[in-house]
Enzyme design. Sequence first.
Site, mmCIF file in Angstrom:
data_model
loop_
_atom_site.group_PDB
_atom_site.id
_atom_site.type_symbol
_atom_site.label_atom_id
_atom_site.label_comp_id
_atom_site.label_asym_id
_atom_site.label_seq_id
_atom_site.Cartn_x
_atom_site.Cartn_y
_atom_site.Cartn_z
ATOM 1 N N LYS A 1 -3.121 72.043 -0.009
ATOM 2 C CA LYS A 1 -3.956 72.498 -1.116
ATOM 3 C C LYS A 1 -3.987 71.476 -2.248
ATOM 4 O O LYS A 1 -4.989 71.352 -2.955
ATOM 5 C CB LYS A 1 -3.460 73.857 -1.618
ATOM 6 N N THR B 1 -5.435 89.260 0.094
ATOM 7 C CA THR B 1 -6.170 88.990 1.325
ATOM 8 C C THR B 1 -5.233 89.225 2.502
ATOM 9 O O THR B 1 -4.046 89.517 2.330
ATOM 10 C CB THR B 1 -6.686 87.538 1.379
ATOM 11 N N ILE C 1 -11.635 85.749 0.667
ATOM 12 C CA ILE C 1 -12.330 85.082 -0.429
ATOM 13 C C ILE C 1 -13.683 84.570 0.021
ATOM 14 O O ILE C 1 -14.688 84.723 -0.685
ATOM 15 C CB ILE C 1 -11.459 83.932 -0.978
ATOM 16 N N ASN D 1 -13.880 76.649 2.243
ATOM 17 C CA ASN D 1 -12.960 77.748 1.974
ATOM 18 C C ASN D 1 -11.943 77.972 3.090
ATOM 19 O O ASN D 1 -10.862 78.498 2.834
ATOM 20 C CB ASN D 1 -13.763 79.038 1.755
ATOM 21 N N ILE E 1 -4.137 86.308 -4.601
ATOM 22 C CA ILE E 1 -5.316 87.120 -4.312
ATOM 23 C C ILE E 1 -4.994 88.010 -3.111
ATOM 24 O O ILE E 1 -4.432 87.546 -2.116
ATOM 25 C CB ILE E 1 -6.541 86.244 -3.986
ATOM 26 N N SER F 1 -9.089 75.511 -3.398
ATOM 27 C CA SER F 1 -7.725 74.998 -3.326
ATOM 28 C C SER F 1 -6.790 76.174 -3.589
ATOM 29 O O SER F 1 -6.997 77.255 -3.051
ATOM 30 C CB SER F 1 -7.542 73.863 -4.341
ATOM 31 N N TYR G 1 2.057 74.273 3.480
ATOM 32 C CA TYR G 1 0.779 74.737 2.919
ATOM 33 C C TYR G 1 0.445 74.063 1.587
ATOM 34 O O TYR G 1 -0.678 73.598 1.375
ATOM 35 C CB TYR G 1 0.850 76.243 2.745
#
Length: 254
Positions: free
Chosen positions: A166, A197, A19, A96, A195, A148, A162
């Site tokens: 966030k 990644t 991202i 990020n 997303i 986030s 995690y």
Amino acid sequence: MSKLLAGKTVAITGAATGIGRAIATEMARQGANISIGYQGPMQDTSVASLRQEIESAPISGQLLAIPGDISDAETSKALIQRTVEKYGKLDAFVSNAGICQFHDFLTMPKELYDRTVAVNLNGAFYAVQAAANQMVSQGHGGSIIAISSISALVGGAGQTHYTPTKAGVLSLMQSCATALGKHGIRCNAILPGTIKTALNEEDLADRGKREYMEGRIPLGRTGVPEDIAGPAVFLASDLSRYMVCLSFLTIWRF
């Protein structure tokens, strides 16, 4: 078409891949000078290819890349200092950098929990603080954007270390918006859903898991990093000059 970020300087953490990289590329395409923070030697090849992409036509921008551990407050200070030394100012900042290694809650190693909090939450705090201090000293405001996650609002069985970080990043932006608004600094958060990644490529390779995730997204597909770049450009631009405490998120069906 005019470039939305022409003449602006943007610093982005964790931008060698994923991202952050997509945001850096699109912001450069929109006319910004870019500086990025990245992990270090293990990402040198990715940084080299990003530099080639940004500094070649048709983008023809500039890229400053600073290695370091984002969990160390001095890393963020160095990123902001060198950004200003090269470009003369800081107009927008994107926090990020983050990590997510899935793990069962009951057997979660202390080391994994501590490292996740150190990078995702502590690192975001240090980075935003460094950027905000620079913007305050300049006296003409700016934009701070934090990446986030939808995980700030919903739980995840393998993400018990995690998701709290966030949620903390989202809360950090809400509080910074109230703390920094008097300085003309806008603070907003982006909460991506799934997303594609490196963080989740193993999960998405599993057809069953991928179809489950896709079934929870109204658009019927998982996102790609470029899908997050547009909202980030908007928040860094003057088009969002009166927007604070706003959260862009990928909606899930529940």
